[in-house]
Enzyme design. Sequence first.
Site, PDB file in Angstrom:
ATOM      1  N   LEU A   1       0.981  -1.186  -0.122  1.00 35.94           N
ATOM      2  CA  LEU A   1       0.009   0.073   0.058  1.00 35.94           C
ATOM      3  C   LEU A   1       0.978   1.255   0.032  1.00 35.94           C
ATOM      4  O   LEU A   1       2.069   1.076   0.575  1.00 35.94           O
ATOM      5  CB  LEU A   1      -1.116  -0.032   1.300  1.00 35.94           C
ATOM      6  N   ASP A   2       0.576   2.329  -0.611  1.00 38.45           N
ATOM      7  CA  ASP A   2       1.356   3.528  -0.861  1.00 38.45           C
ATOM      8  C   ASP A   2       1.513   3.946   0.549  1.00 38.45           C
ATOM      9  O   ASP A   2       0.756   3.799   1.687  1.00 38.45           O
ATOM     10  CB  ASP A   2       0.821   4.412  -1.892  1.00 38.45           C
TER      11      ASP A   2
END
Length: 153
Positions: A101-102
Amino acid sequence: MERLQKVIANAGVASRRKAEQMIQDGKVKVNGKLVTELGVKVSDSDRVEVEGIELTKEEKRYFLLYKPRGVVSAVTDDKGRSVVTDYFDDIPERLYPVGRLDYETSGLLLMTNDGEFANLLMHPKYNVEKRYVARVKGIPEKRKNCNNLHVGS
């Protein structure tokens, strides 16, 4: 029978690539004999040592983590930012995130030490469907000569 580097990785000592390097560097013994070539297969009854320490099989562990914003989906970060493994200091096994996930994204992330299971979930050849939900500010609009969506003002 499993490849030696896979056994080392599954024991939580190192990644497969690092395990391969350890084998080539002469840091691994099987049943008391030094192994420096890749491709060696071992069974559960074989005694494997890495840098003089005998391997024990790790119990497979699975955790769900709601990753907050401002945390990197990685085991380490060269910029000194907080990483997802920081939340598992009391867990002796070497855990790693399944997927990413960023940095500025929050969401549910699977953490495990089970490399085979992680590979089954992540590798494209297994066609595991993934679903993402994104919430954005504004109304996305398509710009001319561009296939990407951008947030409008």
